[in-house]
Design a protein around this motif. Structure first.
Motif, PDB file in Angstrom:
ATOM      1  N   TYR A  77       0.851  -1.183   0.000  1.00 24.30           N
ATOM      2  CA  TYR A  77       0.000   0.000   0.000  1.00 24.30           C
ATOM      3  C   TYR A  77       0.889   1.235   0.000  1.00 24.30           C
ATOM      4  O   TYR A  77       1.639   1.476   0.937  1.00 24.30           O
ATOM      5  CB  TYR A  77      -0.914   0.021   1.222  1.00 24.30           C
ATOM      6  CG  TYR A  77      -1.862  -1.151   1.248  1.00 24.30           C
ATOM      7  CD1 TYR A  77      -2.922  -1.220   0.363  1.00 24.30           C
ATOM      8  CD2 TYR A  77      -1.679  -2.191   2.143  1.00 24.30           C
ATOM      9  CE1 TYR A  77      -3.786  -2.293   0.364  1.00 24.30           C
ATOM     10  CE2 TYR A  77      -2.532  -3.266   2.149  1.00 24.30           C
ATOM     11  CZ  TYR A  77      -3.594  -3.308   1.265  1.00 24.30           C
ATOM     12  OH  TYR A  77      -4.441  -4.366   1.270  1.00 24.30           O
ATOM     13  N   ARG A  78       0.801   2.021  -1.056  1.00 22.10           N
ATOM     14  CA  ARG A  78       1.640   3.209  -1.178  1.00 22.10           C
ATOM     15  C   ARG A  78       1.069   4.388  -0.403  1.00 22.10           C
ATOM     16  O   ARG A  78       1.765   5.331  -0.103  1.00 22.10           O
ATOM     17  CB  ARG A  78       1.783   3.617  -2.650  1.00 22.10           C
ATOM     18  CG  ARG A  78       2.321   2.518  -3.527  1.00 22.10           C
ATOM     19  CD  ARG A  78       3.820   2.422  -3.395  1.00 22.10           C
ATOM     20  NE  ARG A  78       4.329   1.486  -4.375  1.00 22.10           N
ATOM     21  CZ  ARG A  78       5.088   0.472  -4.078  1.00 22.10           C
ATOM     22  NH1 ARG A  78       5.445   0.243  -2.850  1.00 22.10           N
ATOM     23  NH2 ARG A  78       5.520  -0.332  -5.018  1.00 22.10           N
ATOM     24  N   LEU A  79      -0.227   4.345  -0.097  1.00 28.06           N
ATOM     25  CA  LEU A  79      -0.868   5.423   0.646  1.00 28.06           C
ATOM     26  C   LEU A  79      -1.153   4.980   2.069  1.00 28.06           C
ATOM     27  O   LEU A  79      -1.428   3.810   2.321  1.00 28.06           O
ATOM     28  CB  LEU A  79      -2.190   5.814  -0.022  1.00 28.06           C
ATOM     29  CG  LEU A  79      -2.114   6.398  -1.425  1.00 28.06           C
ATOM     30  CD1 LEU A  79      -3.505   6.622  -1.974  1.00 28.06           C
ATOM     31  CD2 LEU A  79      -1.324   7.693  -1.425  1.00 28.06           C
ATOM     32  N   SER A  80      -1.127   5.929   2.987  1.00 33.05           N
ATOM     33  CA  SER A  80      -1.486   5.605   4.362  1.00 33.05           C
ATOM     34  C   SER A  80      -2.984   5.334   4.434  1.00 33.05           C
ATOM     35  O   SER A  80      -3.740   5.654   3.513  1.00 33.05           O
ATOM     36  CB  SER A  80      -1.122   6.780   5.279  1.00 33.05           C
ATOM     37  OG  SER A  80      -1.918   7.902   4.940  1.00 33.05           O
ATOM     38  N   TYR A  81      -3.420   4.776   5.547  1.00 34.15           N
ATOM     39  CA  TYR A  81      -4.836   4.448   5.685  1.00 34.15           C
ATOM     40  C   TYR A  81      -5.727   5.690   5.588  1.00 34.15           C
ATOM     41  O   TYR A  81      -6.726   5.669   4.860  1.00 34.15           O
ATOM     42  CB  TYR A  81      -5.075   3.695   6.999  1.00 34.15           C
ATOM     43  CG  TYR A  81      -6.491   3.249   7.169  1.00 34.15           C
ATOM     44  CD1 TYR A  81      -6.992   2.202   6.408  1.00 34.15           C
ATOM     45  CD2 TYR A  81      -7.350   3.882   8.061  1.00 34.15           C
ATOM     46  CE1 TYR A  81      -8.305   1.794   6.534  1.00 34.15           C
ATOM     47  CE2 TYR A  81      -8.664   3.481   8.202  1.00 34.15           C
ATOM     48  CZ  TYR A  81      -9.133   2.439   7.432  1.00 34.15           C
ATOM     49  OH  TYR A  81     -10.433   2.041   7.558  1.00 34.15           O
ATOM     50  N   PRO A  82      -5.399   6.797   6.285  1.00 34.06           N
ATOM     51  CA  PRO A  82      -6.235   8.002   6.123  1.00 34.06           C
ATOM     52  C   PRO A  82      -6.255   8.508   4.676  1.00 34.06           C
ATOM     53  O   PRO A  82      -7.293   8.977   4.206  1.00 34.06           O
ATOM     54  CB  PRO A  82      -5.578   9.021   7.057  1.00 34.06           C
ATOM     55  CG  PRO A  82      -4.861   8.214   8.063  1.00 34.06           C
ATOM     56  CD  PRO A  82      -4.399   6.987   7.348  1.00 34.06           C
ATOM     57  N   ALA A  83      -5.145   8.389   3.964  1.00 29.18           N
ATOM     58  CA  ALA A  83      -5.117   8.831   2.565  1.00 29.18           C
ATOM     59  C   ALA A  83      -5.997   7.933   1.700  1.00 29.18           C
ATOM     60  O   ALA A  83      -6.672   8.414   0.785  1.00 29.18           O
ATOM     61  CB  ALA A  83      -3.693   8.832   2.046  1.00 29.18           C
ATOM     62  N   GLN A  84      -6.025   6.629   1.992  1.00 32.51           N
ATOM     63  CA  GLN A  84      -6.901   5.724   1.256  1.00 32.51           C
ATOM     64  C   GLN A  84      -8.369   6.059   1.504  1.00 32.51           C
ATOM     65  O   GLN A  84      -9.179   6.069   0.570  1.00 32.51           O
ATOM     66  CB  GLN A  84      -6.628   4.274   1.655  1.00 32.51           C
ATOM     67  CG  GLN A  84      -5.292   3.750   1.200  1.00 32.51           C
ATOM     68  CD  GLN A  84      -5.057   2.337   1.687  1.00 32.51           C
ATOM     69  OE1 GLN A  84      -5.961   1.514   1.683  1.00 32.51           O
ATOM     70  NE2 GLN A  84      -3.838   2.056   2.106  1.00 32.51           N
ATOM     71  N   ARG A  86      -9.541   8.978   2.357  1.00 33.68           N
ATOM     72  CA  ARG A  86      -9.797  10.252   1.680  1.00 33.68           C
ATOM     73  C   ARG A  86     -10.031  10.035   0.189  1.00 33.68           C
ATOM     74  O   ARG A  86     -10.945  10.612  -0.405  1.00 33.68           O
ATOM     75  CB  ARG A  86      -8.634  11.218   1.918  1.00 33.68           C
ATOM     76  CG  ARG A  86      -8.861  12.598   1.348  1.00 33.68           C
ATOM     77  CD  ARG A  86      -7.744  13.584   1.674  1.00 33.68           C
ATOM     78  NE  ARG A  86      -6.462  13.136   1.177  1.00 33.68           N
ATOM     79  CZ  ARG A  86      -5.433  12.769   1.936  1.00 33.68           C
ATOM     80  NH1 ARG A  86      -5.536  12.795   3.248  1.00 33.68           N
ATOM     81  NH2 ARG A  86      -4.298  12.365   1.398  1.00 33.68           N
ATOM     82  N   GLU A  87      -9.230   9.185  -0.440  1.00 42.45           N
ATOM     83  CA  GLU A  87      -9.404   8.908  -1.871  1.00 42.45           C
ATOM     84  C   GLU A  87     -10.728   8.198  -2.147  1.00 42.45           C
ATOM     85  O   GLU A  87     -11.389   8.485  -3.142  1.00 42.45           O
ATOM     86  CB  GLU A  87      -8.234   8.070  -2.410  1.00 42.45           C
ATOM     87  CG  GLU A  87      -6.929   8.816  -2.468  1.00 42.45           C
ATOM     88  CD  GLU A  87      -6.992  10.025  -3.382  1.00 42.45           C
ATOM     89  OE1 GLU A  87      -7.612   9.948  -4.466  1.00 42.45           O
ATOM     90  OE2 GLU A  87      -6.423  11.068  -3.012  1.00 42.45           O
ATOM     91  N   CYS A  88     -11.113   7.269  -1.267  1.00 46.32           N
ATOM     92  CA  CYS A  88     -12.411   6.592  -1.439  1.00 46.32           C
ATOM     93  C   CYS A  88     -13.567   7.578  -1.293  1.00 46.32           C
ATOM     94  O   CYS A  88     -14.544   7.518  -2.054  1.00 46.32           O
ATOM     95  CB  CYS A  88     -12.564   5.458  -0.430  1.00 46.32           C
ATOM     96  SG  CYS A  88     -11.508   4.042  -0.779  1.00 46.32           S
ATOM     97  N   ARG A  90     -13.420  10.800  -1.867  1.00 45.76           N
ATOM     98  CA  ARG A  90     -13.400  11.673  -3.040  1.00 45.76           C
ATOM     99  C   ARG A  90     -14.050  10.981  -4.235  1.00 45.76           C
ATOM    100  O   ARG A  90     -14.841  11.587  -4.954  1.00 45.76           O
ATOM    101  CB  ARG A  90     -11.975  12.079  -3.398  1.00 45.76           C
ATOM    102  CG  ARG A  90     -11.964  13.037  -4.600  1.00 45.76           C
ATOM    103  CD  ARG A  90     -10.637  13.172  -5.252  1.00 45.76           C
ATOM    104  NE  ARG A  90      -9.672  13.881  -4.439  1.00 45.76           N
ATOM    105  CZ  ARG A  90      -8.376  13.899  -4.710  1.00 45.76           C
ATOM    106  NH1 ARG A  90      -7.906  13.237  -5.736  1.00 45.76           N
ATOM    107  NH2 ARG A  90      -7.544  14.558  -3.947  1.00 45.76           N
TER     108      ARG A  90
END
Length: 183
Positions: A77-84, A86-88, A90
């Motif tokens: 996983y290249r993104l942290s959990y909060p970033a994932q 946030r992307e979901c 969005r």
């Protein structure tokens, strides 16, 4: 290797066609013309220049990464959990924006049903006879709100296209060879 590429065919479709012995076509006099089984396909590929090229690229990449001061992270996983998250969120926001009318109708229907249920609930007796009516109104409002969420089930499938290649007419089962035996 000599497989025929149909005009307008995507790379994924071409690769699926190459693995299906019933649909692939080979150019006359090519290596592909002699391929009849998955084992033949594997050995022909390993004998080709493309296989050697891929092995060279992999080796070069591994050497570059070994000598690099900042190798790529081993975490998948290249993104942290909060970033994932946030992307979901969005992505879901953009999906909602693309179907505004559906959500506006749902919200308007919910407001109207709230007003109707509230007005029916307003003048009920405080006796045992009123308790039955209250339960019916609460049940009706819960069922209607559940039914209003039903269209979201279709969104879960329509916004995520899937290429379905499995089934009775699938060209190849992943655990069976063309002669019916297992790999």
């Amino acid at each position: 290797m000599g497989f025929h590429h149909v005009e307008g065919q995507t790379t994924a479709e071409f690769l699926v066609t190459v693995t299906d012995p019933n649909t692939r076509t080979a150019k006359p006099g090519s290596v592909a013309e002699g391929i009849k089984s998955p084992e033949d396909l594997a050995s022909a590929f390993k004998a080709s220049q493309y296989y050697k090229s891929i092995l060279t690229e992999i080796e070069t990449y591994n050497q570059e990464q070994a000598g690099s001061a900042t190798p790529l992270p081993s975490d998948k996983y290249r993104l942290s959990y909060p970033a994932q998250v946030r992307e979901c969120l969005r992505r879901e926001f953009h999906l909602v924006l693309g179907q505004r009318r559906v959500y506006y109708v749902k919200w308007l229907t919910t407001v109207i049903l709230c007003l109707l249920c509230g007005s029916a609930y307003f003048d009920i007796d405080n006796t045992a006879q009123g308790a039955f009516t209250r339960g019916g109104i609460l049940y009706f409002s819960l069922i209607i709100n559940g039914w209003l969420q039903f269209p979201e089930l279709f969104d879960a499938h329509t916004n995520r296209p899937v290429v379905e290649r499995q089934g009775e007419t699938a060209p190849c089962h992943p655990y069976e060879s063309s002669d019916g035996g297992e790999y």
